[in-house]
Design a protein around this motif. Structure first.
Motif, PDB file in Angstrom:
ATOM      1  N   LYS A  33       0.807  -1.224   0.000  1.00 25.85           N
ATOM      2  CA  LYS A  33       0.000   0.000   0.000  1.00 25.85           C
ATOM      3  C   LYS A  33       0.845   1.282   0.000  1.00 25.85           C
ATOM      4  O   LYS A  33       0.374   2.334   0.422  1.00 25.85           O
ATOM      5  N   ARG A  34       2.055   1.183  -0.477  1.00 26.18           N
ATOM      6  CA  ARG A  34       2.937   2.344  -0.602  1.00 26.18           C
ATOM      7  C   ARG A  34       3.612   2.302  -1.962  1.00 26.18           C
ATOM      8  O   ARG A  34       3.794   1.240  -2.546  1.00 26.18           O
ATOM      9  N   MET A  35       4.002   3.490  -2.471  1.00 28.46           N
ATOM     10  CA  MET A  35       4.592   3.545  -3.798  1.00 28.46           C
ATOM     11  C   MET A  35       5.955   4.227  -3.825  1.00 28.46           C
ATOM     12  O   MET A  35       6.730   4.032  -4.760  1.00 28.46           O
ATOM     13  N   LYS A  36       6.286   5.008  -2.800  1.00 31.81           N
ATOM     14  CA  LYS A  36       7.561   5.722  -2.808  1.00 31.81           C
ATOM     15  C   LYS A  36       8.760   4.784  -2.909  1.00 31.81           C
ATOM     16  O   LYS A  36       9.686   5.058  -3.697  1.00 31.81           O
ATOM     17  N   PRO A  37       8.812   3.665  -2.165  1.00 35.73           N
ATOM     18  CA  PRO A  37       9.962   2.756  -2.310  1.00 35.73           C
ATOM     19  C   PRO A  37      10.124   2.232  -3.731  1.00 35.73           C
ATOM     20  O   PRO A  37      11.253   2.073  -4.213  1.00 35.73           O
ATOM     21  N   VAL A  38       9.000   1.962  -4.422  1.00 40.20           N
ATOM     22  CA  VAL A  38       9.071   1.481  -5.804  1.00 40.20           C
ATOM     23  C   VAL A  38       9.667   2.543  -6.716  1.00 40.20           C
ATOM     24  O   VAL A  38      10.525   2.252  -7.568  1.00 40.20           O
ATOM     25  N   ILE A  39       9.239   3.787  -6.541  1.00 38.35           N
ATOM     26  CA  ILE A  39       9.730   4.867  -7.398  1.00 38.35           C
ATOM     27  C   ILE A  39      11.215   5.130  -7.145  1.00 38.35           C
ATOM     28  O   ILE A  39      11.982   5.361  -8.092  1.00 38.35           O
ATOM     29  N   ILE A  40      11.644   5.078  -5.885  1.00 40.56           N
ATOM     30  CA  ILE A  40      13.072   5.257  -5.586  1.00 40.56           C
ATOM     31  C   ILE A  40      13.889   4.121  -6.208  1.00 40.56           C
ATOM     32  O   ILE A  40      14.944   4.355  -6.824  1.00 40.56           O
ATOM     33  N   ALA A  41      13.394   2.893  -6.068  1.00 37.22           N
ATOM     34  CA  ALA A  41      14.081   1.755  -6.689  1.00 37.22           C
ATOM     35  C   ALA A  41      14.109   1.895  -8.200  1.00 37.22           C
ATOM     36  O   ALA A  41      15.136   1.616  -8.852  1.00 37.22           O
ATOM     37  N   GLY A  42      12.985   2.352  -8.783  1.00 38.09           N
ATOM     38  CA  GLY A  42      12.943   2.555 -10.225  1.00 38.09           C
ATOM     39  C   GLY A  42      13.931   3.604 -10.687  1.00 38.09           C
ATOM     40  O   GLY A  42      14.597   3.435 -11.728  1.00 38.09           O
ATOM     41  N   ALA A  43      14.057   4.692  -9.928  1.00 37.79           N
ATOM     42  CA  ALA A  43      15.010   5.740 -10.283  1.00 37.79           C
ATOM     43  C   ALA A  43      16.439   5.217 -10.227  1.00 37.79           C
ATOM     44  O   ALA A  43      17.266   5.536 -11.105  1.00 37.79           O
ATOM     45  N   ALA A  44      16.750   4.410  -9.211  1.00 31.65           N
ATOM     46  CA  ALA A  44      18.097   3.844  -9.091  1.00 31.65           C
ATOM     47  C   ALA A  44      18.393   2.875 -10.237  1.00 31.65           C
ATOM     48  O   ALA A  44      19.474   2.913 -10.843  1.00 31.65           O
TER      49      ALA A  44
END
Length: 636
Positions: free
Chosen positions: A409-420
């Motif tokens: 239920k969170r999306m920030k970790p996915v976006i940070i991982a995607g950016a990396a």
């Protein structure tokens, strides 16, 4: 005692907010926490009382959803997947037909101009179709997009001159973009925030296999018929596959009308409909973008900037775009881009990130296919399949992001991982683009980059939806996707300028045996170096060295931009994706406090004013006014 009301033609009160404004609670925090772990600011009708400003289409879909059971939803999605499959196959074949059609009219040199028209239409169509969906209704917007699609392909198939061919692109691109956008709108309307990423990615699933099938279809059509049938067959296929989803939605619409719950009555009231369209805002935005990007793409040389028509577009376009936000803040009752949505921190940051992503990818992606053919000696089919690796990889990885959103239920970790991962992928792409490395190594780097892209594009839309009320998500999605298109247009313009100006210089340096005429052919004709200089000859190696030097320069900015995206991703709020379609930002709110109280629990003055307003609204003298207002709404 009679109360005198102000005239209705006065401008609306401005609601502009600084997206980085610090609340009293946030001022007690350190700057590090404020920047990298910000509070989630949710745009709600409680903080911004715009419930009365909902357009009829937005009200209507909220009513229709009440009659949509699981069986109806299942068949609607099956039929919509058929539509998305047709669009995916069509997009994979029309690029092949474009070269054949322009050659048929002896106007192959205008092929690049077709790309300009498509890019501009991609930027301006989404906001327009979003407003249609919110004002007229979802069904009407989808049907209108399909009609435009059919008209466009009929003109492409039957056109007898290049002018008709160009005019057809206005209809077919508008229809194609409209259909794709309405797929995203349907996903938004029929899913909760927790499952939103999955349903947003679902219409793109067709690209996993359609990317490999499109080329054989186009080859078969051209071998056994002409490009006219290649275009014309979509006039037959699209109406057939779109009938089921249109019937399902129309049935729900008529069911709502029969029960007196339909809101789309402004369709039969031209004046009421027109007042909700914000035509001034649409004209300012679309005309500004069209003029600016037509000027940028048509200016093919330094001397072009001095031409009268280019100067006019360069001056008027930015002026219209400058006026646009002021009009949206102070002007219409139903703004096309509400200021309280644009200035939300999450909305602002995600739009900045997607602009940078598009800028980074298309800076080198614009000449990706020619580079594969010239420097890696791939055929058209092999080069196209290599390009499709990125499309397939980003589509598949978006479903993994959806799985994370569903369970955590969170999306920030996915976006940070995607950016990396995206930054790593671009770094690998830069390294393995060298002639000394094998093509397989380059393809692996593209797979890594595609995974990062899949963790960025669709998840950031879900994050926007988690902070914007449902009746504004269509507009928010249109803004997000339009800004992504703007980034791609800017990148293509920069890449084209660098290519046209630097490639001839590199050829003069590494391939001095080329005459000015031959060098011009190598720069402007993709097949010239491939046909004139076979693979392995010293001449071809010199051309490859020159092209590789240009491609190396095109990859410098994306590496820097990818680093910025990685850092900026940490500044996003860690929004909560709940089981509803409206923003809620806590995992376990069991109390009855409002969202505003959860976000600003120490704002005692605001809580007092809210409590005072609630008492005033429920006082005996105000109850008749509320009842009267409800009766008034039923009559409309």
């Amino acid at each position: 005692m009679a109360i005198l009301h102000k005239p209705s033609f006065h401008f609306q009160k401005a609601t502009f907010e600084n997206p980085f404004h610090r609340s009293p609670e946030e001022k007690n925090e350190t700057w590090i926490k404020y920047i990298f772990d910000p509070h989630v600011t949710v745009v709600t009708t409680k903080t911004h009382d715009h419930s009365n400003n909902k357009a009829d289409g937005a009200k209507e879909i909220e009513t229709i959803k009440q009659f949509m059971d699981k069986k109806t939803l299942f068949f609607a999605w099956i039929s919509l997947m058929l539509v998305s499959t047709v669009v995916a196959l069509e997009r994979g074949t029309t690029s092949t037909y474009a070269a054949v059609a322009t050659s048929h009219f002896n106007e192959l040199g205008l092929l690049s101009a077709v790309g300009v028209v498509r890019s501009v239409l991609y930027a301006v169509t989404r906001p327009t179709i979003a407003k249609l969906a919110d004002v007229l209704g979802r069904v009407e917007a989808l049907v209108l997009a399909i009609i435009f699609y059919i008209i466009g392909f009929a003109m492409l198939a039957g056109g007898s001159n290049i002018a008709t061919y160009f005019a057809a692109h206005i209809f077919y691109v508008s229809g194609e973009v409209g259909i794709q956008f309405m797929e995203a709108v349907f996903a938004t309307d029929t899913s909760n925030l927790r499952n939103r990423t999955f349903f947003l990615a679902l219409p793109n699933f067709a690209y996993v296999w359609a990317s490999w099938v499109s080329a054989p279809i186009a080859s078969g059509v051209l071998k056994n018929s002409t490009y006219r049938w290649g275009y014309g067959m979509w006039c037959i296929i699209m109406p057939v596959v779109s009938i089921p989803v249109c019937i399902i939605l129309l049935r729900l619409k008529f069911k709502a009308r029969a029960m007196g719950l339909e809101y789309g009555k402004a369709v039969r009231n031209f004046r009421g409909t027109f007042s909700q369209f914000d035509m001034v805002g649409l004209i300012l935005f679309t005309a500004g973008l069209c003029l600016l990007f037509l000027a940028v793409t048509l200016a093919t040389s330094p001397t072009s900037w001095g031409q009268a028509h280019i100067l006019v577009m360069i001056i008027i376009g930015p002026i219209l775009l400058f006026i646009f936000p002021f009009w949206e803040i102070f002007g219409p009752k139903y703004p096309f881009m509400p200021s309280y949505v644009i200035t939300n921190r999450t909305m602002f940051t995600t739009c900045l990130l997607i602009f940078c992503y598009a800028l980074a990818y298309f800076l080198y992606g614009t000449y990706y296919l020619p580079w594969l053919m010239v420097c890696k000696n791939l055929s058209v089919k092999a080069a196209t399949n290599t390009v499709n690796v990125f499309v397939v990889g980003s589509t598949v990885s978006s479903f993994f992001a959806a799985a994370y959103a569903k369970y955590f239920k969170r999306m920030k970790p996915v976006i940070i991982a995607g950016a990396a991962i995206y930054m790593l992928g671009i770094g690998l792409t830069y390294n393995y683009r060298k002639p000394t490395h094998r093509l397989s190594q380059f393809i692996v780097s593209q797979c890594v980059e595609a995974v990062g892209a899949g963790f960025l594009q669709t998840p950031m839309i879900s994050m926007i939806h988690a902070v914007v009320p449902h009746h504004n998500v269509v507009t928010a999605t249109a803004i997000y996707q339009s800004i992504m298109t703007v980034g791609s247009i800017v990148a293509e313009a920069i890449a084209g300028t660098l290519y046209r100006q630097s490639y001839p210089k590199q050829l003069a340096k590494h391939a001095p045996f080329l005459s000015p005429r031959e060098a011009h052919q190598v720069v402007n004709n993709l097949m010239a170096p491939i046909k004139l200089y076979p693979w392995g000859t010293p001449e071809r190696e010199a051309i490859v060295t020159a092209f590789n030097d240009i491609y190396r320069k095109l990859l410098y900015p994306p590496i820097i931009i990818a680093g910025f995206i990685f850092v900026a991703a940490f500044t996003l709020p860690n929004v909560y994706l709940g089981d509803t379609d409206e923003p809620t930002q806590s995992d376990s709110e069991v109390d009855s406090s409002s969202i505003d109280e959860k976000i600003h629990p120490h704002d005692e003055e605001a809580q007092y004013e809210q409590h005072h307003d609630m008492e005033a609204s429920t006082s005996p003298e105000n109850i008749p006014q509320i009842s009267e207002g409800m009766e008034e709404e039923k009559k409309m």
